[in-house]
Write an enzyme that holds these catalytic residues in place. Structure first.
Site, PDB file in Angstrom:
ATOM      1  N   ARG A  58     -26.494   8.667 -11.746  1.00 19.56           N
ATOM      2  CA  ARG A  58     -25.628   9.783 -11.363  1.00 19.56           C
ATOM      3  C   ARG A  58     -25.347  10.740 -12.511  1.00 19.56           C
ATOM      4  NH1 ARG A  58     -21.496   6.141  -7.697  1.00 19.56           N
ATOM      5  NH2 ARG A  58     -22.851   6.163  -5.893  1.00 19.56           N
TER       6      ARG A  58
ATOM      7  N   GLU B   3     -11.358  -0.819  -9.230  1.00 22.68           N
ATOM      8  CA  GLU B   3     -11.447   0.389 -10.047  1.00 22.68           C
ATOM      9  C   GLU B   3     -10.305   0.518 -11.050  1.00 22.68           C
ATOM     10  OE1 GLU B   3     -12.291   3.899  -7.708  1.00 22.68           O
ATOM     11  OE2 GLU B   3     -12.464   5.152  -9.501  1.00 22.68           O
TER      12      GLU B   3
ATOM     13  N   ALA C 130     -19.729  -0.453  -7.016  1.00 14.84           N
ATOM     14  CA  ALA C 130     -18.277  -0.441  -6.765  1.00 14.84           C
ATOM     15  C   ALA C 130     -17.939  -1.507  -5.731  1.00 14.84           C
ATOM     16  CB  ALA C 130     -17.811   0.922  -6.267  1.00 14.84           C
TER      17      ALA C 130
ATOM     18  N   GLU D  95     -25.754   8.722  -1.501  1.00 16.84           N
ATOM     19  CA  GLU D  95     -26.983   8.451  -2.240  1.00 16.84           C
ATOM     20  C   GLU D  95     -28.108   8.025  -1.300  1.00 16.84           C
ATOM     21  OE1 GLU D  95     -25.073   6.601  -5.350  1.00 16.84           O
ATOM     22  OE2 GLU D  95     -25.904   8.349  -6.358  1.00 16.84           O
TER      23      GLU D  95
ATOM     24  N   HIS E 254     -15.991  11.261  -9.344  1.00 20.93           N
ATOM     25  CA  HIS E 254     -16.265  10.234  -8.353  1.00 20.93           C
ATOM     26  C   HIS E 254     -15.654   8.885  -8.690  1.00 20.93           C
ATOM     27  CE1 HIS E 254     -18.166   8.433  -5.030  1.00 20.93           C
ATOM     28  NE2 HIS E 254     -18.972   7.681  -5.740  1.00 20.93           N
ATOM     29  N   HIS E 255     -15.831   8.455  -9.925  1.00 23.46           N
ATOM     30  CA  HIS E 255     -15.363   7.102 -10.264  1.00 23.46           C
ATOM     31  C   HIS E 255     -14.836   7.115 -11.684  1.00 23.46           C
ATOM     32  CE1 HIS E 255     -15.568   2.701  -9.388  1.00 23.46           C
ATOM     33  NE2 HIS E 255     -15.508   2.636 -10.707  1.00 23.46           N
TER      34      HIS E 255
ATOM     35  N   ARG F 216     -30.872  10.509  -0.584  1.00 19.84           N
ATOM     36  CA  ARG F 216     -31.981  10.555  -1.544  1.00 19.84           C
ATOM     37  C   ARG F 216     -32.787   9.257  -1.498  1.00 19.84           C
ATOM     38  NH1 ARG F 216     -28.964  11.289  -6.622  1.00 19.84           N
ATOM     39  NH2 ARG F 216     -27.142  11.050  -5.299  1.00 19.84           N
TER      40      ARG F 216
ATOM     41  N   ARG G 103     -21.407   4.270 -13.573  1.00 22.64           N
ATOM     42  CA  ARG G 103     -21.524   3.240 -12.526  1.00 22.64           C
ATOM     43  C   ARG G 103     -22.728   3.531 -11.640  1.00 22.64           C
ATOM     44  NH1 ARG G 103     -20.310   2.845  -7.359  1.00 22.64           N
ATOM     45  NH2 ARG G 103     -18.950   4.655  -7.236  1.00 22.64           N
TER      46      ARG G 103
ATOM     47  N   HIS H  84     -20.286  12.537  -9.503  1.00 27.27           N
ATOM     48  CA  HIS H  84     -21.308  12.241  -8.493  1.00 27.27           C
ATOM     49  C   HIS H  84     -22.110  13.514  -8.289  1.00 27.27           C
ATOM     50  CE1 HIS H  84     -23.338  11.192  -4.838  1.00 27.27           C
ATOM     51  NE2 HIS H  84     -22.888   9.953  -4.919  1.00 27.27           N
TER      52      HIS H  84
ATOM     53  N   GLY I  64     -23.608   1.408  -5.516  1.00 17.22           N
ATOM     54  CA  GLY I  64     -23.663   0.057  -4.945  1.00 17.22           C
ATOM     55  C   GLY I  64     -22.883  -0.959  -5.755  1.00 17.22           C
TER      56      GLY I  64
ATOM     57  N   GLU J 245       0.855  -1.185   0.000  1.00 18.58           N
ATOM     58  CA  GLU J 245       0.000   0.000   0.000  1.00 18.58           C
ATOM     59  C   GLU J 245       0.891   1.235   0.000  1.00 18.58           C
ATOM     60  OE1 GLU J 245      -3.301   0.976  -0.312  1.00 18.58           O
ATOM     61  OE2 GLU J 245      -2.274   2.905  -0.218  1.00 18.58           O
TER      62      GLU J 245
ATOM     63  N   ASN K 123     -10.269   4.487  -2.033  1.00 19.03           N
ATOM     64  CA  ASN K 123     -11.619   4.994  -2.280  1.00 19.03           C
ATOM     65  C   ASN K 123     -12.668   4.132  -1.596  1.00 19.03           C
ATOM     66  OD1 ASN K 123     -10.996   7.194  -3.788  1.00 19.03           O
ATOM     67  ND2 ASN K 123     -11.494   6.282  -5.775  1.00 19.03           N
ATOM     68  N   THR K 124     -12.314   2.884  -1.311  1.00 22.12           N
ATOM     69  CA  THR K 124     -13.291   1.997  -0.672  1.00 22.12           C
ATOM     70  C   THR K 124     -13.781   2.604   0.638  1.00 22.12           C
ATOM     71  OG1 THR K 124     -12.239   0.085  -1.689  1.00 22.12           O
ATOM     72  CG2 THR K 124     -13.664  -0.345   0.209  1.00 22.12           C
TER      73      THR K 124
HETATM   74  P1  ADP Z   1     -10.611  -0.510  -5.183  1.00 19.26           P
HETATM   75  O1  ADP Z   1     -11.971   0.007  -4.865  1.00 19.26           O
HETATM   76  O2  ADP Z   1     -10.481  -0.942  -6.572  1.00 19.26           O
HETATM   77  O3  ADP Z   1     -10.142  -1.510  -4.183  1.00 19.26           O
HETATM   78  P2  ADP Z   1      -9.322   1.636  -3.791  1.00 19.26           P
HETATM   79  O4  ADP Z   1      -9.194   3.032  -4.235  1.00 19.26           O
HETATM   80  O5  ADP Z   1     -10.254   1.338  -2.677  1.00 19.26           O
HETATM   81  O6  ADP Z   1      -9.647   0.759  -5.071  1.00 19.26           O
HETATM   82  O7  ADP Z   1      -7.913   1.078  -3.330  1.00 19.26           O
HETATM   83  C1  ADP Z   1      -6.758   1.180  -4.110  1.00 19.26           C
HETATM   84  C2  ADP Z   1      -5.585   1.280  -3.167  1.00 19.26           C
HETATM   85  O8  ADP Z   1      -4.377   1.143  -3.901  1.00 19.26           O
HETATM   86  C3  ADP Z   1      -5.490   2.606  -2.432  1.00 19.26           C
HETATM   87  O9  ADP Z   1      -5.354   2.378  -1.052  1.00 19.26           O
HETATM   88  C4  ADP Z   1      -4.250   3.265  -3.026  1.00 19.26           C
HETATM   89  O10 ADP Z   1      -3.583   4.108  -2.128  1.00 19.26           O
HETATM   90  C5  ADP Z   1      -3.418   2.054  -3.396  1.00 19.26           C
HETATM   91  N1  ADP Z   1      -2.413   2.293  -4.440  1.00 19.26           N
HETATM   92  C6  ADP Z   1      -2.522   3.060  -5.541  1.00 19.26           C
HETATM   93  N2  ADP Z   1      -1.408   3.018  -6.283  1.00 19.26           N
HETATM   94  C7  ADP Z   1      -0.550   2.192  -5.638  1.00 19.26           C
HETATM   95  C8  ADP Z   1       0.772   1.744  -5.888  1.00 19.26           C
HETATM   96  N3  ADP Z   1       1.448   2.153  -6.959  1.00 19.26           N
HETATM   97  N4  ADP Z   1       1.338   0.900  -5.007  1.00 19.26           N
HETATM   98  C9  ADP Z   1       0.668   0.494  -3.889  1.00 19.26           C
HETATM   99  N5  ADP Z   1      -0.568   0.909  -3.588  1.00 19.26           N
HETATM  100  C10 ADP Z   1      -1.188   1.723  -4.452  1.00 19.26           C
END
Ligand code: ADP
Length: 615
Positions: free
Chosen positions: A446, A579, A594, A422, A549-550, A425, A589, A409, A592, A202, A210-211
Site C-alpha cells: 500500500r 489496532e 488487520a 484491494e 487507513h491504518h 486489484r 500493514r 490506502h 489481510g 462500546e 474499523n473492522t
Molecule cells: P480493532 O480492529 O482493533 O478491533 P475497531 O476499530 O474495529 O478496532 O474497533 C474498535 C472499537 O472500539 C470501535 O467500535 C470504537 O468505536 C470503540 N471505541 C473506541 N474508543 C472507545 C472507548 N473509549 N470506549 C469504548 N469503545 C471505544
C-alpha cells in the site's frame, strides 16, 4: 406578505391537485413531472419565505408522502405523514443498508425528524451515504407535502436532552473489554465461552468500528482451506512477507505469533459459524493467503454480523454509547476502568482489562501530532477510531511503539472516503494515470502504490476493471450503486469518460491484456492478480487517491497481549489487542493482516486475561 401567501397557496394548490387526483399517498419518484412543478412552486414560496422574517409558520397538506433515494446498499424509501402543521411520522425502509452502520440511520433518523420537526437532523456518524439519502428523500417528500423547508429549520424543535444529573454506578466483573470492534468481540466471545463474566463497552451506538470496513479478508498460512485448494504456503513465508511489507521494523515475535496462530484462527471462525473459505492473492503476499467469505461479501461486515450473533447467543449485551475514559490502577496493577454514558458514570471493577479501542485514524488532531504532513488527508476510518485506548494506556505508564507509522490506502474515492477494496486489484484491475498509462505494479504494498499515485499528475489515478471482474466481486455493486463508477462499452469510450487520451488508454489496455495472456508484465513486473484479461465490456473506472487507513503504531504488547510499560515491564491486569497496539505491522500493514491481528490477538488477550483472573 400577500405575495408570500399567494405563492404558498399556489404550491398548496398544486399539491391539492395531485391529492384530488386520488394520489393520497404520493410516490414522488413516479410523479417526477408533477413533482417538478410542485417543487418549483414550493421553492418560489421558499424564497419568498426566506425574504420574509425567518421562522415563518409551518403548514402542510395533510397526507402521507413517499420518496426514494439511493442509499449505500440500495434504495431507501422514506414515507412521511403530516397533519396541517406537524410531521407526525417518518417511516424509513432500507433493508439493503449495512446493519451496523446505515441500518442504524434507517432505524434512528425517522424518530429524530419527528422530534425536531425538520428533515435536517444530524446523520449517523460513519453512515454518511445512508444518512444523506434518508435526509434527501424526507426533504423531497416534505416538499411534496407543501412544506417550506427553510421554515421547518427555522422552527426546529430543540431536541437536546435536558442536562441530567448523572447517576454513579459500580459494576463488578471478571473481565472488562473496552471497544466492540473485531478484537474486542473476539475476546468477549472467547472469555465468555471460558466461563468468565464479561462486560463489553462500546462508545458508539453500534458495534464493529474499523473492522466493519475491512473488505479484503484474513491472511492465514497452512490452513485447511489452502490445503484443500492445493495452495502451498508456510508460516515462515507469512512471517517473511509481513516483515518485508512492514519494512522489517515490525516486532518479529508478534508477527511470528500471529502467523503461527492464524490457521487456528481460521478454524475458530469455522467453529463460530463464520467460515472464510475463499483463498486468493493480495498485495505483498507471496502465496494465495487471504481468506474471505464464500459469497464475496466484505469480510468486516460478515465477521461483525457473525460476532454479534455469537455474542447474542452467549447472552452478552454490548453496553452501547458507553465510553471508557480512564483505567483504574492500584499498586501498579490495573483493576478496572471508568466509563460514562449520557446518564451514568460507571466504575467497573474487574480482575482484568482488555483494551480493544482501535486506532486513531479518525482523530486528525492526534495523527497530525505525530505526522504533521498528513494534515487534511481524507480518512477511511470509522468515527470511533480516536485513539482513546492509547491515551488511557499511556496514563498508566504504557509504552508506545511505531506511533508515527500511519498507512495510506492507495484506492480511496475522495468525495465519499469510500475504500475501493484491494480485491479489485487482486482480481485483475489495473491503475492508470491521467495520461492513460499504468505507472506501478498494482500489487505492490500500500505504501509503495500510494507513493506512486502521489507522483502522478494531480496526485490521483483510476482503477480500471471490466464486467467479468464486476460479476465475480460483490463489493463492486456498492461502488456502482453509489455512483462512484463511470462505464463505457469500449476502451475509447471509457477514456472519454475520464478525459484520458483514447489511443493511449486503448494501447494500455491491449498491452495489459497481452501481459495477462503471456503471464508476463514486462512493464512493471506484476505477477499476481493476472488470471483474467480486462476484455469483457462494459469497462469501468473509479477515480481514487490515497487516504488514511491504518495506524500501525500503538500500545506496546508482548506475545501474550500483555501491555508493557516504559521500563519494559508488564503492567499487571492490562491486556490489549488489535489496532490499539503497535508492533505487528511495523511500517506498513499488508492487506489481510488487520483481520489476522484481531482474530489472533483478540483471542490471545482473552486467553491471557482468563489465566490472569485465575479460577
Ligand atoms: P480493532 O480492529 O482493533 O478491533 P475497531 O476499530 O474495529 O478496532 O474497533 C474498535 C472499537 O472500539 C470501535 O467500535 C470504537 O468505536 C470503540 N471505541 C473506541 N474508543 C472507545 C472507548 N473509549 N470506549 C469504548 N469503545 C471505544
Amino acid at each position: 406578505m400577500r405575495k408570500r401567501t399567494g405563492k404558498l397557496l399556489s404550491a398548496v394548490l398544486a399539491v391539492s391537485l395531485v391529492m384530488s387526483l386520488g394520489l393520497g399517498s404520493w410516490n414522488v419518484s413516479a410523479e417526477a413531472e408533477t413533482a417538478e412543478a410542485v417543487t418549483e412552486a414550493v421553492s418560489e414560496a421558499e424564497m419568498a419565505a426566506e425574504a420574509d422574517a425567518a421562522g415563518g409558520a409551518v403548514s402542510f397538506t395533510p397526507g402521507t408522502y413517499e420518496a426514494t433515494a439511493q442509499g449505500f446498499g440500495g434504495d431507501i424509501v422514506v414515507s412521511v405523514t403530516v397533519s396541517e402543521n406537524e410531521i407526525t411520522a417518518v417511516d424509513i425502509t432500507g433493508d439493503k443498508e449495512t446493519p451496523t452502520l446505515g441500518g442504524i440511520a434507517v432505524a434512528e433518523l425517522g424518530e429524530k425528524m419527528v422530534a425536531a420537526q425538520t428533515p435536517n437532523v444530524d446523520g449517523v456518524s460513519g453512515a454518511s451515504v445512508s444518512s444523506g439519502a434518508i435526509i434527501a428523500a424526507a426533504t423531497e417528500a416534505l416538499e411534496a407535502a407543501g412544506a417550506d423547508i427553510a421554515a421547518l429549520d427555522a422552527n426546529r424543535k430543540d431536541t437536546s436532552a435536558e442536562p441530567v444529573e448523572k447517576t454513579e454506578e459500580t459494576l463488578t466483573t471478571d473481565i472488562v473489554i473496552a471497544g466492540a470492534g473485531g478484537a474486542g468481540m473476539t475476546a468477549a466471545i472467547k472469555a465468555t465461552q471460558a466461563g468468565k463474566s464479561v462486560i463489553l463497552l462500546e462508545k458508539m451506538s453500534y458495534a464493529g468500528g474499523n473492522t466493519t470496513k475491512a473488505t479484503g479478508g484474513m491472511n492465514a498460512a497452512e490452513t485447511h482451506y489452502q490445503a484443500e485448494q492445493g495452495i502451498e504456503d508456510s508460516v515462515e513465508q507469512f512471517v517473511e512477507d509481513t516483515m518485508e511489507g512492514g519494512h522489517q521494523i515490525n516486532d518479529i515475535d508478534l508477527v511470528t505469533t500471529m502467523a503461527e496462530n492464524s490457521a487456528a484462527g481460521i478454524d475458530w471462525l469455522d467453529e463460530i459459524g463464520a467460515p472464510l473459505p475463499k483463498v486468493s492473492f493480495s498485495g505483498g503476499a507471496t502465496n494465495a493467503r487471504i481468506h474471505s467469505p464464500e459469497d464475496g461479501s466484505g469480510v468486516g461486515e460478515y465477521l461483525v454480523e457473525a460476532f454479534t450473533k455469537q455474542l447474542d447467543n452467549l447472552g452478552i449485551e454490548i453496553m452501547y454509547n458507553t465510553k471508557a475514559t480512564e483505567l483504574i490502577q492500584e499498586d501498579g496493577a490495573v483493576v478496572g476502568l471508568k466509563a460514562e454514558s449520557d446518564t451514568t458514570n460507571y466504575t467497573i471493577e474487574a480482575k482484568a482489562v482488555i483494551l480493544a479501542t482501535g486506532g486513531f485514524g479518525a482523530n486528525e488532531e492526534m495523527y497530525t501530532q505525530y505526522r504533521p504532513d498528513l494534515k487534511g488527508t481524507v480518512t477511511t476510518n470509522a468515527p470511533g477510531a480516536t485513539g482513546d485506548g492509547i491515551v488511557m494506556a499511556q496514563a498508566v505508564g504504557a509504552d508506545l511503539v511505531d506511533i508515527e507509522q500511519i498507512q495510506l490506502h492507495p484506492t480511496v474515492e475522495q468525495t465519499t472516503s469510500m475504500l475501493i477494496t484491494e480485491g479489485v486489484r487482486g482480481d485483475g484491475a489495473i491503475l492508470v494515470n491521467q495520461s492513460g498509462e499504468r505507472f506501478i505494479n498494482e500489487m505492490e504494498t500500500r505504501d509503495v502504490v500510494s507513493a506512486a499515485e502521489l507522483e502522478q499528475e494531480g496526485c490521483y489515478a483510476y482503477v480500471i476493471f471490466d464486467q467479468h471482474l464486476r460479476d465475480n466481486l460483490k463489493a463492486i455493486e456498492k461502488y456502482v450503486t453509489n455512483g462512484l463508477t463511470v462505464q463505457a462499452d469500449t476502451y475509447a469510450g471509457l477514456a472519454e469518460q475520464i478525459n484520458v487520451d483514447p489511443d493511449t488508454f486503448t494501447k494500455t489496455m491491449v498491452a495489459w491484456n497481452s501481459a495477462v495472456a503471456n503471464q508476463k508484465d514486462e512493464a512493471f513486473g506484476r505477477d499476481t492478480g493476472m488470471e483474467n484479461p480486462l476484455s469483457t465490456a462494459p469497462y469501468y473506472a473509479i477515480k481514487i487517491a490515497p487516504g488514511i487507513h491504518h495506524t500501525m503504531g500503538g500500545v506496546k504488547i508482548n506475545t501474550k497481549a500483555e501491555v508493557i510499560n516504559t521500563d519494559g515491564n508488564v503492567i499487571p491486569g492490562l491486556f490489549a489487542a488489535g489496532e490499539v497496539t503497535g508492533g505487528v505491522h511495523g511500517g506498513n500493514r499488508i492487506g489481510g493482516n488487520a483481520v489476522a491481528d484481531i482474530v489472533v490477538f483478540g483471542g490471545i488477550a482473552a486467553d491471557s486475561a482468563i489465566a490472569y483472573c485465575g479460577e
